[in-house]
Design a protein around this motif. Structure first.
Motif, PDB file in Angstrom:
ATOM      1  N   GLY A 183     -23.416   6.204 -17.027  1.00 37.75           N
ATOM      2  CA  GLY A 183     -24.097   7.446 -17.378  1.00 37.75           C
ATOM      3  C   GLY A 183     -23.148   8.617 -17.429  1.00 37.75           C
ATOM      4  N   ILE A 184     -22.267   8.727 -16.405  1.00 34.59           N
ATOM      5  CA  ILE A 184     -21.298   9.826 -16.390  1.00 34.59           C
ATOM      6  C   ILE A 184     -20.332   9.701 -17.559  1.00 34.59           C
ATOM      7  CG2 ILE A 184     -19.452  10.897 -15.062  1.00 34.59           C
ATOM      8  CD1 ILE A 184     -20.915  10.036 -12.518  1.00 34.59           C
ATOM      9  N   ALA A 185     -19.887   8.486 -17.832  1.00 33.73           N
ATOM     10  CA  ALA A 185     -18.945   8.271 -18.927  1.00 33.73           C
ATOM     11  C   ALA A 185     -19.576   8.599 -20.275  1.00 33.73           C
ATOM     12  CB  ALA A 185     -18.448   6.830 -18.903  1.00 33.73           C
ATOM     13  N   THR A 186     -20.840   8.237 -20.465  1.00 37.04           N
ATOM     14  CA  THR A 186     -21.523   8.518 -21.734  1.00 37.04           C
ATOM     15  C   THR A 186     -21.653  10.009 -21.968  1.00 37.04           C
ATOM     16  OG1 THR A 186     -22.768   6.441 -21.571  1.00 37.04           O
ATOM     17  CG2 THR A 186     -23.644   8.141 -23.029  1.00 37.04           C
ATOM     18  N   ILE A 187     -22.038  10.748 -20.916  1.00 42.03           N
ATOM     19  CA  ILE A 187     -22.204  12.194 -21.060  1.00 42.03           C
ATOM     20  C   ILE A 187     -20.847  12.857 -21.343  1.00 42.03           C
ATOM     21  CG2 ILE A 187     -22.893  14.306 -19.856  1.00 42.03           C
ATOM     22  CD1 ILE A 187     -24.977  12.649 -18.356  1.00 42.03           C
ATOM     23  N   LYS A 188     -19.813  12.416 -20.654  1.00 44.10           N
ATOM     24  CA  LYS A 188     -18.482  12.984 -20.881  1.00 44.10           C
ATOM     25  C   LYS A 188     -18.016  12.703 -22.301  1.00 44.10           C
ATOM     26  CE  LYS A 188     -15.346  12.454 -17.742  1.00 44.10           C
ATOM     27  NZ  LYS A 188     -14.468  11.805 -16.733  1.00 44.10           N
ATOM     28  N   GLN A 189     -18.300  11.511 -22.793  1.00 45.58           N
ATOM     29  CA  GLN A 189     -17.895  11.162 -24.152  1.00 45.58           C
ATOM     30  C   GLN A 189     -18.614  12.036 -25.179  1.00 45.58           C
ATOM     31  OE1 GLN A 189     -18.662   7.103 -25.128  1.00 45.58           O
ATOM     32  NE2 GLN A 189     -17.737   7.236 -27.175  1.00 45.58           N
ATOM     33  N   CYS A 190     -19.916  12.302 -24.947  1.00 44.49           N
ATOM     34  CA  CYS A 190     -20.682  13.138 -25.883  1.00 44.49           C
ATOM     35  C   CYS A 190     -20.287  14.605 -25.789  1.00 44.49           C
ATOM     36  CB  CYS A 190     -22.180  12.988 -25.620  1.00 44.49           C
ATOM     37  SG  CYS A 190     -22.827  11.340 -26.009  1.00 44.49           S
ATOM     38  N   LEU A 191     -19.727  15.013 -24.648  1.00 43.57           N
ATOM     39  CA  LEU A 191     -19.276  16.399 -24.519  1.00 43.57           C
ATOM     40  C   LEU A 191     -17.897  16.613 -25.142  1.00 43.57           C
ATOM     41  CD1 LEU A 191     -20.410  17.244 -20.873  1.00 43.57           C
ATOM     42  CD2 LEU A 191     -21.326  18.212 -22.985  1.00 43.57           C
ATOM     43  N   GLY A 192     -17.085  15.576 -25.211  1.00 43.71           N
ATOM     44  CA  GLY A 192     -15.776  15.701 -25.828  1.00 43.71           C
ATOM     45  C   GLY A 192     -14.730  16.234 -24.857  1.00 43.71           C
ATOM     46  N   ASP A 193     -13.574  16.541 -25.424  1.00 42.72           N
ATOM     47  CA  ASP A 193     -12.451  17.009 -24.614  1.00 42.72           C
ATOM     48  C   ASP A 193     -12.691  18.434 -24.121  1.00 42.72           C
ATOM     49  OD1 ASP A 193     -11.221  14.590 -25.118  1.00 42.72           O
ATOM     50  OD2 ASP A 193     -10.185  15.358 -26.903  1.00 42.72           O
ATOM     51  N   LEU A 194     -12.125  18.727 -22.963  1.00 45.10           N
ATOM     52  CA  LEU A 194     -12.201  20.066 -22.392  1.00 45.10           C
ATOM     53  C   LEU A 194     -10.858  20.767 -22.588  1.00 45.10           C
ATOM     54  CD1 LEU A 194     -14.114  19.311 -19.065  1.00 45.10           C
ATOM     55  CD2 LEU A 194     -15.048  20.110 -21.243  1.00 45.10           C
ATOM     56  N   PRO A 195     -10.824  22.103 -22.659  1.00 46.88           N
ATOM     57  CA  PRO A 195     -11.971  23.016 -22.647  1.00 46.88           C
ATOM     58  C   PRO A 195     -12.690  23.031 -23.989  1.00 46.88           C
ATOM     59  CG  PRO A 195      -9.970  24.256 -22.956  1.00 46.88           C
ATOM     60  CD  PRO A 195      -9.542  22.825 -22.760  1.00 46.88           C
ATOM     61  N   PHE A 196     -13.798  23.754 -24.031  1.00 44.60           N
ATOM     62  CA  PHE A 196     -14.560  23.829 -25.266  1.00 44.60           C
ATOM     63  C   PHE A 196     -13.905  24.756 -26.289  1.00 44.60           C
ATOM     64  CE2 PHE A 196     -17.813  22.580 -22.132  1.00 44.60           C
ATOM     65  CZ  PHE A 196     -18.320  21.465 -22.764  1.00 44.60           C
TER      66      PHE A 196
END
Length: 994
Positions: free
Chosen positions: A535-548
């Protein structure tokens, strides 16, 4: 048009009943010997008939006479009317087209109140001898309109000339002339004119042309139904019966049977039973009259319906769809036997598939819905036949079909129904129809309902529906998300597979609302170590690289870029607040859910996932949901992950994501900064991860889930109570008699008749034949129209239907005189229209009369019905007028409590563009008590669960919902109220959405 006569004047009042909304009442007065004069009445539609008559009586010597309405309606082009002299000159000439135009002008003037007595002799001399068919037709229209009697009701002497012409027409060699003359005689009521024509009418029954014979039969029937008709045509029934036995034309035969049906019912029944074997070979029109006769006979004598049901069963195979439909309706109204109901249901299903007209299908579905209410067990077996109506492309038909099917689902047929619905869902993927998304949404809601009622079928549909989480139709995708959220709680065995499938397909979701629901499911039901990490990995993948975004790029943003970005975002942004589940608002400054325009100043924006795209459009409400979900996953990771190092690493990554979202919200790269609510919620999540306590962990990991479980249980409890309330039936009284069919003789009874007897006995035993439960309440709804001291007492019982209002008026003659020409005159104010004026009655001393009046409803607004009772007595020359009390029609009569889902309520509420805030002062200080008072006063239903209203608080929010009586018109209201600290008075605020 209301036509009123006053002495030598004729007053025609326009728009009084035809258009009550007109702002000006035009009254035209025509004197017999003077030029036309016009008078504009100062009264508008608010003045009712009694006041208008009072004004007119005072102007015209207190003489008022209501004349009969005209039976002829012809279009009249308003312009310069023709003069009587011009019409006379044209009629005296030899030009046939000029004569036709002159006759038309004369008819127009007659329809508009002129009498034109000087034209009669001219028409007799120059029009009667004409052989032109058009002129002869216009002549008959003219004769229908003119007054054929004097003031005392006696036929004018000059009518003898008309009688001779009619006799000649009835013997005319041309069939058209004979036919139109016979049709004219059907509208003639003067016995003195008809009597010399009877031999000619009877002779036309033997004419060689069927057009003449069928019209002659109608003329015979009309004359026989006159007050003195039986003396004029003594042997008419015998003559028509002989004619019926030898006639071959279908229309003439139908008219003859209709005459016996109306005038000599015993002969019609005898003819029907004599030819019962040939009924199926008769024409469509004849069969329709047969069915009408059967209904009438069986209503008066239910004991004889057994021999007629066989005729109806034989007509179910008729080639005419109209006959088949009427047969099914007649069968249902006469018999409750399972065999008969099953035959009617089969007939309706066949019509549903064979007819292409959408209106016909909707009507047939209404009949099936009625059968479902009274014969559900039989309709359960027909569920797959009803489902075939989904092949229609019309959404209304599909929606009504699904509504019927969902109430017929049982454990025996649920698998077949769900399989059929799954096939329909798959069809919506391949088709390119415009409304496929809306149809898919209806199918998803239907499958959701099936899965909730029968959890064993959820496993067969949940994975299929999850493919539509990324559907372009946001409403359809949201329905899938809500369905998954409920199924994962009610079916623990499916939890692992649903979570796995949701994580695999999460990147396909493109709607912010659907993402929020899916994130909540991930945060609540990812329980194992692998699920939490996924779940954490999926959300991080959908958020993309940081920073925005990059700080250096933020400083380099020029004013022109800002303006272009702002212009771009204005076209897609929405300032509308988000509607939470409890009906309250949450600030949302986000772009449209279906718009994804990448920002040029953001790193990696072209290759990022759905969550990043939505965040970059300014949807920080979704950002707060992401923060809460990640917080739950980290808290659960601390419980299932033995390695503290991995937990700290994951927590650090999550904190970095939250800080980046706050940084993005406070930067200038987006047109809208982060709202305060989302900012506070993200900050709260950061603080929780930095300092986690047991109390906080319990709230986030257990209390939220318990609240959701309680919400589902409350919903199920309400649905169960509603089902129980619908299932309640009235019971018969202990002393009611019951006929037991076991003790009856079965000689000569068919299986259908025996089943019918059994069903009738069961209905008596269960109270279905008992009177309506609200009969006792009718006394509370009676409106007194006159006083007890008035010579005529009147009271009304008002029944409000969907599109009309029925007034049942009881009139009692309290005098010792006979009241003649007693008439109930009504007028309306508001969006109400009188359908037809009640007829005149003669009321004997101390007797009563029931009068019904229909009021057309054009809008569900408050209206007023008013009027008077007018009558004559033998001793007084004037007519007496009794003004009635007003009847107020309240909008509350149209509103009934209703139920809708929370998602549908929020969707409808979000569509409204304005709201009303009403300040109310009340002495009620208890929140729940005042809510009950509002529900009772507004006739609405509270959608908020009772558990959500428990507890003591100075603030309460509740969703109220109701439906208008008219279809597809909804009235929803959100009531938010707060009580002041003072006990003697409470200040409350309401927001009503109309």
């Amino acid at each position: 048009m209301l036509k009123i006569g006053y002495s030598g004047y004729t007053c025609v009042v326009h728009h009084l009943f035809l258009d009550p909304s007109s702002t000006l009442l035009e009254t035209q007065l025509q004197h017999l010997d003077t030029p036309r004069r016009s008078l504009r009445c100062p009264n508008t539609c608010t003045a009712h008939t009694a006041r208008i008559q009072h004004w007119l009586k005072k102007t015209f010597d207190n003489e008022c006479k209501m004349e009969k309405s005209c039976s002829l309606l012809v279009h009249f082009d308003k312009g310069t009317p023709a003069l009587a002299n011009e019409i006379k000159e044209a009629l005296e000439g030899n030009d046939v087209p000029a004569k036709i135009d002159a006759m038309k002008n004369a008819i127009m003037l007659l329809l508009n109140g002129e009498t034109l007595p000087q034209l009669f002799i001219t028409i007799v001399r120059y029009v009667l001898p004409s052989e032109d068919h058009t002129i002869q037709k216009l002549l008959l229209l003219y004769l229908e309109l003119i007054d054929k009697t004097d003031g005392k009701g006696r036929v004018l002497p000059e009518m003898i000339l008309i009688c001779q012409n009619l006799r000649n027409n009835l013997q005319h060699p041309n069939e058209y002339i004979r036919g139109v003359t016979l049709r004219f005689l059907c509208r003639l009521k003067e016995v003195e004119i008809i009597e010399p024509l009877i031999p000619s009418i009877i002779s036309n029954l033997e004419h060689r042309h069927p057009h003449i014979r069928r019209n002659a039969i109608l003329a015979v029937m009309t004359i026989y139904k006159l007050p003195q008709g039986e003396q004029l045509l003594v042997d008419a029934p015998e003559t028509v019966e002989r004619f019926l036995s030898s006639e071959q034309d279908a229309s003439a035969k139908r008219n003859a049977f209709l005459m016996l049906f109306n005038c000599a019912q015993d002969r019609a029944i005898n003819y029907l039973l004599t030819n019962v074997d040939r009924v199926s070979d008769w024409g469509e029109l004849m069969q329709m009259v047969v069915l009408e006769l059967i209904r009438k006979v069986c209503r008066t004598n239910k004991a004889e319906k057994g021999k007629y049901i066989k005729i109806i069963i034989s007509l179910l195979n008729a080639p005419s769809a109209a006959v088949v439909y009427e047969c099914a309706g007649t069968l249902v109204s006469l018999s409750s036997a399972p065999t008969a109901i099953r035959a009617a249901a089969n007939t309706y299903c066949q019509l549903l598939l064979s007819q292409s007209d959408n209106n016909v299908k909707l009507i047939v579905l209404d009949r099936l819905n009625e059968l479902k209410l009274s014969h559900r067990d039989i309709m359960v077996d027909m569920i797959m036949d009803v489902l075939r109506a989904l092949s229609s492309p019309n959404l209304d038909i599909r929606r009504k079909t699904l509504d019927i099917v969902l109430e017929l689902i049982t454990p025996r047929n649920v698998n077949e129904v769900v399989l059929n619905l799954k096939k329909e869902v798959m069809k919506t993927q391949s088709g390119e129809l415009e409304k496929n998304g809306e149809y898919r949404q209806m199918l998803i809601q239907a499958i959701h309902s099936c899965a909730i009622k029968f959890p064993e079928v959820a496993s067969t549909v949940v994975h299929l529906l999850m493919d539509f989480l990324g559907d372009n139709n946001v409403a359809s995708a949201m329905d899938v998300a809500i369905f998954v959220r409920e199924i994962i709680e009610t079916n623990p065995k499916l939890r692992v597979s649903i979570v796995t499938r949701l994580l695999d397909t999460f990147y396909q979701i493109r709607a912010a609302r659907v993402c929020s629901c899916a994130l909540w499911i991930i945060g609540e039901y990812c329980l194992s170590l692998s699920e939490v990490e996924s779940g954490i990995a999926t959300i991080k993948q959908c958020l993309g690289d940081l920073p925005f975004f990059s700080i250096s790029e933020e400083e380099e943003v020029t004013d022109s870029t800002k303006k272009s970005q702002q212009a771009n975002s204005i076209t897609v942004s929405s300032k509308r607040p988000a509607i939470l589940a409890d009906g309250t608002y949450a600030t949302q400054s986000a772009a449209s859910e279906t718009t994804f325009s990448p920002q040029t100043v953001v790193h990696g924006s072209l290759s990022t996932g759905n969550l990043r795209s939505l965040l970059l459009t300014g949807d920080f409400f979704l950002g707060a949901v992401v923060a809460c979900t990640l917080t739950k996953l980290i808290l659960r990771l601390e419980e299932v992950q033995p390695s503290r190092l991995d937990v700290n690493k994951a927590s650090t990554d999550v904190l970095l994501i939250m800080v980046s979202m706050l940084q993005l919200g406070q930067s200038s790269v987006l047109p809208h900064p982060i709202d305060n609510d989302s900012y506070d919620r993200i900050v709260l999540c950061i603080r929780l991860l930095c300092n986690t306590g047991d109390a906080v962990r319990k709230i986030w990991l257990k209390s939220c889930h318990e609240s959701f479980v309680k919400m589902l249980s409350d919903k199920q409890l309400r649905e169960t109570e509603e089902i129980k309330a619908k299932a309640q039936i009235s019971h018969s009284q202990p002393d009611d008699l019951i006929d037991f069919y076991h003790l009856k003789s079965r000689k000569g009874m068919s299986q259908l008749e025996l089943e019918d007897e059994v069903q009738d006995d069961l209905k008596r035993a269960t109270g279905e034949f008992s009177k309506d439960a609200d009969d006792a309440n009718k006394l509370n709804r009676i409106i007194q129209l006159t006083g007890f001291s008035d010579p005529v007492y009147a009271e009304a019982y008002v029944t409000v239907h969907q599109y009309d209002i029925v007034l049942d008026v009881t009139v009692i003659n309290r005098t010792k005189e006979t009241l003649q020409n007693l008439c109930l005159e009504l007028a309306t104010m508001g969006d109400l229209k009188l359908v037809e004026r009640p007829q005149n009655y003669t009321l004997a001393p101390q007797s009563s009369k029931q009068i019904k009046a229909n009021i057309k409803v054009s809008s569900t607004e408050t209206g007023v019905i008013f009027g008077n009772i007018v009558y004559e007595t033998s001793n007084v020359l004037e007519r007496t007028v009794i003004v009635l009390n007003d009847i107020h029609i309240d909008i509350m009569d149209y509103i009934s409590p209703a139920v809708c889902s929370d998602a549908a309520f929020r969707t409808m509420w979000a569509e409204f563009e304005w709201e009303n805030k009403v300040a109310v002062n009340t002495t009620i200080t208890d929140e729940k008590e005042f809510l009950d008072h509002i529900i009772k006063s507004t006739n609405m239903k509270c959608l908020t669960a009772p558990s959500a209203l428990d507890g003591e608080c100075g603030f309460l929010a509740a969703n109220l919902y109701a439906k208008r009586a008219r279809p597809r018109e909804l009235l929803s209201a959100l009531v938010t109220r707060s009580l002041s600290s003072r006990k003697e008075e409470a200040n409350l605020a309401f927001w009503f959405c109309m």
